[in-house]
Scaffold this active site. Structure first.
Site, PDB file in Angstrom:
ATOM      1  N   GLU A 213     -40.073 -76.876 -39.053  1.00 45.63           N
ATOM      2  CA  GLU A 213     -38.700 -77.373 -39.203  1.00 45.63           C
ATOM      3  C   GLU A 213     -38.489 -78.567 -38.300  1.00 45.63           C
ATOM      4  O   GLU A 213     -39.039 -78.619 -37.196  1.00 45.63           O
ATOM      5  CB  GLU A 213     -37.711 -76.282 -38.814  1.00 45.63           C
ATOM      6  N   HIS A 237     -40.221 -64.254 -42.654  1.00 52.21           N
ATOM      7  CA  HIS A 237     -40.657 -65.226 -43.670  1.00 52.21           C
ATOM      8  C   HIS A 237     -42.180 -65.408 -43.705  1.00 52.21           C
ATOM      9  O   HIS A 237     -42.785 -65.360 -44.770  1.00 52.21           O
ATOM     10  CB  HIS A 237     -40.000 -66.585 -43.426  1.00 52.21           C
TER      11      HIS A 237
HETATM   12  C1  BG6 Z   1     -33.679 -68.572 -41.141  1.00 52.52           C
HETATM   13  C2  BG6 Z   1     -33.862 -68.706 -39.655  1.00 52.52           C
HETATM   14  O1  BG6 Z   1     -34.012 -67.268 -41.551  1.00 52.52           O
HETATM   15  O2  BG6 Z   1     -34.530 -69.499 -41.820  1.00 52.52           O
HETATM   16  C3  BG6 Z   1     -33.550 -70.129 -39.222  1.00 52.52           C
HETATM   17  O3  BG6 Z   1     -32.992 -67.807 -38.972  1.00 52.52           O
HETATM   18  C4  BG6 Z   1     -34.376 -71.113 -40.023  1.00 52.52           C
HETATM   19  O4  BG6 Z   1     -33.792 -70.299 -37.831  1.00 52.52           O
HETATM   20  C5  BG6 Z   1     -34.247 -70.849 -41.519  1.00 52.52           C
HETATM   21  O5  BG6 Z   1     -33.902 -72.418 -39.710  1.00 52.52           O
HETATM   22  C6  BG6 Z   1     -35.214 -71.715 -42.315  1.00 52.52           C
HETATM   23  O6  BG6 Z   1     -34.957 -71.593 -43.674  1.00 52.52           O
HETATM   24  P1  BG6 Z   1     -35.347 -72.767 -44.709  1.00 52.52           P
HETATM   25  O7  BG6 Z   1     -34.993 -72.205 -46.038  1.00 52.52           O
HETATM   26  O8  BG6 Z   1     -34.528 -73.965 -44.329  1.00 52.52           O
HETATM   27  O9  BG6 Z   1     -36.813 -73.010 -44.532  1.00 52.52           O
END
Ligand code: BG6
Length: 489
Positions: A213, A237
């Site tokens: 990220e 995830h």
């Molecule tokens: C969330 C986390 O579950 O997923 C966050 O708590 C993270 O910290 C986010 O930023 C990332 O999701 P995506 O869909 O933007 O990859």
């Protein structure tokens, strides 16, 4: 019109004025309405503690909706229809009497979907109160993450909910399972015999899963500092992605067949203990650096931070799966905040041919890779070796992609947000994109032993500059095994 039939329901959103609801859940419900996927009789109840003029809260929801739905997709007629379904109710979620009012609003609706976008500590209380007014039997309960902080606390939450709901009516969210490309992993693996015959330690050398990220903590320091990247991203995830890559073929597409296979993978994850911990796991914390050419603060200088936290914002690790299919095939997982790019991808590295007959200098080029890009630019590429073109090239090799880019291939289709898919599946009563209790618990068990090891060893996170790919140790983690992270990193 859509070919999917969705039954009517009352959708009750607990925590309706919170960030998740405003940013993701209302826009997703609106998109379902726009796609003709909400039944004409479906109503939406926005539930929050805030008392006062309901109209003001409904306006607030609309403002956020307009902010988070692309302007071209805001259709006046759909918006009007959506607003007509929506009402606001102020209630204290732990106050039993307030549920009489809720029951009145639900009326004779046969199906209640109760979405808990609240801290997990109140899930049990909400369930008890729903049961007390006789609503539980017709309710599907949707639980947001994080469910607990470790195995013990997650058991406490799950047990509290299980007093009132059978597992068949509990929908635990991991929004990664709603992403189109993640669902595509099942199609890719089990609808193509080409891959499935190669999908084991005879043919695959290692697997990389990166979820990087670019953003930092974004005003969530209080929550994040209690969690850290291992709990926030790996426990859910990344382990879900690992399961979808590593699981055996399920006998059918039913929720339990898929989830049984995922649980087998989680149970086969080798614990990482003692000496292995410092060799196989790298924790990092970002310090000031730059992102998109702008200076950005370090984790300890973010809004509401303190100056002494040891919480990790980055984790890279090598996981091993102890079973017949994956023996000797490392899975390298890597995830962090404030990294160089927002990018999630899985790279499957195939073994090199057993006997090499080409130019020795090109040896490092050899080896097919399957690259599954989850975001951005969703797609799949298979790196294959061919001969370079031209009379002067001899048998010079070249590695090039066979490419499937989803946005080019399915030009007309918009990629739905993960929450749209997940809310739709809850309304359809399909649990296969939701996480079963035992999955969560096995994932916690594996993460808990890492956290306990860090504590025992007093392991402080290694600094990395914001806007980079993490601490140097994460490169050493993989180069030690004679490999490198895929891409121009
Ligand atoms: C969330 C986390 O579950 O997923 C966050 O708590 C993270 O910290 C986010 O930023 C990332 O999701 P995506 O869909 O933007 O990859």
């Amino acid at each position: 019109m859509p070919s999917i039939i969705v039954e009517p329901c009352t959708f009750a959103l607990f925590g309706a004025l919170g960030d998740l609801a405003l940013r993701k859940l209302f826009p997703a419900l609106y998109q379902l309405d726009r796609a003709g996927l909400l039944h004409a009789d479906t109503q939406i109840l926005a539930l929050a503690r805030d008392a006062g003029d309901a109209q003001l809260y409904l306006q607030q929801i609309e403002q956020h909706l307009r902010r988070h739905v692309p302007a071209a997709e805001v259709d006046a007629a759909v918006l009007q229809r959506f607003q007509a379904r929506l009402s606001y109710l102020s209630m204290d979620f732990l106050e039993a009497d307030d549920y009489l009012l809720l029951a009145e609003q639900v009326g004779s609706s046969e199906r209640l979907i109760a979405y808990f976008a609240t801290p997990a500590s109140v899930y049990g209380g909400i369930c008890a109160n729903l049961a007390a007014v006789g609503l539980a039997e017709r309710t599907r309960a949707v639980l947001e993450k994080p469910i607990g902080h470790d195995l013990e606390s997650s058991r406490a939450v799950n047990d509290a909910v299980a007093q009132y709901f059978p597992e068949t009516r509990i929908y635990r969210i991991d929004h990664y399972l709603g992403k189109e490309t993640v669902q595509n992993l099942i199609a890719l693996r089990f609808a193509n015999s080409l891959f499935e015959t190669q999908w084991n330690q005879n043919h695959i050398s290692h697997v990389e899963i990166t979820v990087a990220e670019k953003v930092g903590i974004e005003g969530r320091w209080g929550y994040f500092d209690q969690a850290g990247q291992l709990r926030d991203m790996i426990q859910n995830h990344l382990l879900q992605l690992l399961c979808l890559i590593a699981m055996d073929p399920p006998s059918d597409l039913s929720a339990d067949s898929i989830r049984d296979e995922k649980v087998k993978v989680l149970r086969a994850l080798a614990p990482i203990t003692g000496e292995q911990l410092s060799q196989q796991v790298v924790r990092g914390q970002y310090v000031a650096g730059s992102s998109d050419g702008k200076a950005v603060p370090g984790y300890l200088e973010e809004e509401n931070s303190n100056t002494r936290s040891d919480t990790e914002t980055f984790v890279a690790l090598r996981a091993d799966i102890r079973n017949w299919r994956w023996a000797g095939v490392p899975f390298y997982l890597r995830t962090g905040k404030r990294m160089a790019e927002k990018m999630s991808q899985i790279v499957i590295h195939f073994k090199v041919p057993p006997h090499y007959i080409f130019d020795p200098e090109q040896r490092q080029l050899i080896g097919n890779k399957l690259i599954i890009r989850l975001q951005p630019d969703e797609g799949i590429a298979l790196q294959v070796m061919t001969k370079d073109q031209g009379l002067d090239k001899g048998m010079q090799l070249r590695s090039g992609p066979l490419q499937l880019n989803f946005s080019d291939t399915y030009r007309s289709a918009r990629v739905p947000d993960a929450y749209e898919r997940l809310l739709l599946e809850v309304m359809r009563g399909n649990q296969n994109l939701f996480v079963r209790k035992d999955e969560i618990e096995h994932a916690w068990q594996w993460c808990d032993q890492l956290i306990a090891g860090w504590k025992r060893q007093g392991d402080a996170p290694k600094p990395y500059a914001a806007g980079t790919w993490g601490p140097m140790g994460s490169i050493a983690l993989i180069t030690r095994d004679g490999r490198s992270w895929y891409g121009d990193l």
